[in-house]
Design an enzyme around this catalytic site. Structure first.
Site, PDB file in Angstrom:
ATOM      1  N   HIS A  88      36.693  42.413  33.716  1.00 56.80           N
ATOM      2  CA  HIS A  88      35.357  41.803  33.677  1.00 56.80           C
ATOM      3  C   HIS A  88      34.407  42.601  32.783  1.00 56.80           C
ATOM      4  CE1 HIS A  88      35.871  39.393  37.693  1.00 56.80           C
ATOM      5  NE2 HIS A  88      36.443  38.807  36.658  1.00 56.80           N
ATOM      6  N   TYR A  98      28.121  35.261  38.513  1.00 58.49           N
ATOM      7  CA  TYR A  98      28.826  35.007  39.787  1.00 58.49           C
ATOM      8  C   TYR A  98      28.412  33.716  40.498  1.00 58.49           C
ATOM      9  CZ  TYR A  98      31.681  39.159  39.523  1.00 58.49           C
ATOM     10  OH  TYR A  98      32.639  40.062  39.131  1.00 58.49           O
ATOM     11  N   GLU A 140      31.752  46.939  38.889  1.00 55.29           N
ATOM     12  CA  GLU A 140      31.440  46.678  37.479  1.00 55.29           C
ATOM     13  C   GLU A 140      30.174  47.445  37.074  1.00 55.29           C
ATOM     14  OE1 GLU A 140      31.688  42.347  37.584  1.00 55.29           O
ATOM     15  OE2 GLU A 140      33.801  42.556  38.140  1.00 55.29           O
TER      16      GLU A 140
HETATM   17  C1  HEM Z   1      34.984  36.720  43.115  1.00 51.41           C
HETATM   18  C2  HEM Z   1      34.990  36.258  41.863  1.00 51.41           C
HETATM   19  C3  HEM Z   1      36.056  36.505  40.836  1.00 51.41           C
HETATM   20  C4  HEM Z   1      37.397  36.754  40.970  1.00 51.41           C
HETATM   21  C5  HEM Z   1      38.217  36.855  42.252  1.00 51.41           C
HETATM   22  C6  HEM Z   1      37.943  36.914  39.631  1.00 51.41           C
HETATM   23  C7  HEM Z   1      39.273  37.176  39.341  1.00 51.41           C
HETATM   24  C8  HEM Z   1      39.771  37.456  38.088  1.00 51.41           C
HETATM   25  C9  HEM Z   1      41.147  37.833  37.798  1.00 51.41           C
HETATM   26  C10 HEM Z   1      42.267  37.957  38.823  1.00 51.41           C
HETATM   27  C11 HEM Z   1      41.240  38.047  36.468  1.00 51.41           C
HETATM   28  C12 HEM Z   1      42.494  38.441  35.673  1.00 51.41           C
HETATM   29  C13 HEM Z   1      42.525  39.952  35.546  1.00 51.41           C
HETATM   30  C14 HEM Z   1      43.730  40.401  34.721  1.00 51.41           C
HETATM   31  O1  HEM Z   1      43.740  40.166  33.502  1.00 51.41           O
HETATM   32  O2  HEM Z   1      44.642  40.987  35.313  1.00 51.41           O
HETATM   33  C15 HEM Z   1      39.920  37.793  35.899  1.00 51.41           C
HETATM   34  C16 HEM Z   1      39.626  37.880  34.562  1.00 51.41           C
HETATM   35  C17 HEM Z   1      38.463  37.388  34.020  1.00 51.41           C
HETATM   36  N1  HEM Z   1      37.374  36.931  34.711  1.00 51.41           N
HETATM   37 FE1  HEM Z   1      37.156  36.889  36.704  1.00 51.41          FE
HETATM   38  N2  HEM Z   1      36.944  36.738  38.726  1.00 51.41           N
HETATM   39  C18 HEM Z   1      35.780  36.489  39.414  1.00 51.41           C
HETATM   40  C19 HEM Z   1      34.549  36.252  38.857  1.00 51.41           C
HETATM   41  C20 HEM Z   1      34.320  36.076  37.517  1.00 51.41           C
HETATM   42  C21 HEM Z   1      33.056  35.689  36.941  1.00 51.41           C
HETATM   43  C22 HEM Z   1      31.755  35.465  37.723  1.00 51.41           C
HETATM   44  C23 HEM Z   1      33.243  35.583  35.603  1.00 51.41           C
HETATM   45  C24 HEM Z   1      32.217  35.181  34.559  1.00 51.41           C
HETATM   46  C25 HEM Z   1      32.084  34.016  34.122  1.00 51.41           C
HETATM   47  C26 HEM Z   1      34.625  35.923  35.335  1.00 51.41           C
HETATM   48  C27 HEM Z   1      35.204  35.967  34.093  1.00 51.41           C
HETATM   49  C28 HEM Z   1      36.437  36.502  33.805  1.00 51.41           C
HETATM   50  C29 HEM Z   1      36.939  36.704  32.454  1.00 51.41           C
HETATM   51  C30 HEM Z   1      36.190  36.349  31.149  1.00 51.41           C
HETATM   52  C31 HEM Z   1      38.213  37.265  32.581  1.00 51.41           C
HETATM   53  C32 HEM Z   1      39.181  37.630  31.455  1.00 51.41           C
HETATM   54  C33 HEM Z   1      39.981  36.413  31.136  1.00 51.41           C
HETATM   55  C34 HEM Z   1      40.791  36.528  29.874  1.00 51.41           C
HETATM   56  O3  HEM Z   1      41.636  37.446  29.782  1.00 51.41           O
HETATM   57  O4  HEM Z   1      40.590  35.667  29.031  1.00 51.41           O
HETATM   58  N3  HEM Z   1      35.255  36.213  36.520  1.00 51.41           N
HETATM   59  N4  HEM Z   1      39.055  37.456  36.909  1.00 51.41           N
END
Ligand code: HEM
Length: 150
Positions: A88, A98, A140
């Protein structure tokens, strides 16, 4: 930040694990579809290849299922939570993002599960989402503060 979820909320969230095992991917695909339709600035934060190949919806579905299964023993998730927070920070996720994910995730749960997503279930998931979100936001915040240019 709430220090813990109530036993009732944890039980309700845990009871949704089988439904998430079955429909988790449909829920996260629907979530991204909804969110990207209204928030192009959020879509731009995501890696296009991971989105197209279905990798990112799979990762999120896996994280949500792991959370449901471990909601009463979160120490099992400290490694994955750290990886999420790092990813993130690399992609510039901020606290203000969020609520956008919360709204679209809860709406997607309702879209996919239909009547099975009762008000009790949606309320428990809203509470559980914010509990995890607060943990991620705090991590973060620390990681951003550690960056020389932050
Ligand atoms: C409780 C809330 C959230 C959970 C459980 C979550 C979960 C995850 C997970 C499991 C990943 C993959 C991590 C990896 O590469 O191993 C990820 C990546 C990511 N998350 Fe979240 N996330 C949350 C909230 C958010 C929010 C609010 C945003 C913003 C819009 C966001 C944006 C992203 C982005 C941009 C990536 C990278 C994706 C990529 O590689 O293209 N996430 N998140």
């Amino acid at each position: 930040m709430a220090r813990t979820l109530s036993p009732e909320t944890m039980a309700t969230v845990k009871a949704t694990a089988p439904a998430l095992r079955q429909h988790g991917l449909a829920i996260t695909e629907r979530m991204y579809e909804r969110m990207f339709a209204t928030h192009p600035e959020v879509e731009a934060m995501f890696d296009k290849a991971a989105q197209k190949s279905g990798e990112q919806p799979k990762r999120l579905a896996g994280a949500i299922l792991a959370y449901a299964e471990n909601v009463d023993k979160l120490e099992n998730l400290s490694g994955p939570v750290m990886r999420m927070a790092q990813r993130h920070v690399e992609t510039h996720v901020k606290p203000e993002h969020y609520p956008i994910v919360a709204d679209n995730l809860l709406a997607a749960i309702k879209d996919v599960l239909g009547d099975a997503a009762t008000d009790d279930i949606l309320e428990a998931w809203a509470e559980a989402y914010w509990f995890l979100a607060d943990i991620l936001i705090a991590k973060e915040h620390e990681l951003y503060a550690d960056q020389p240019s932050a």
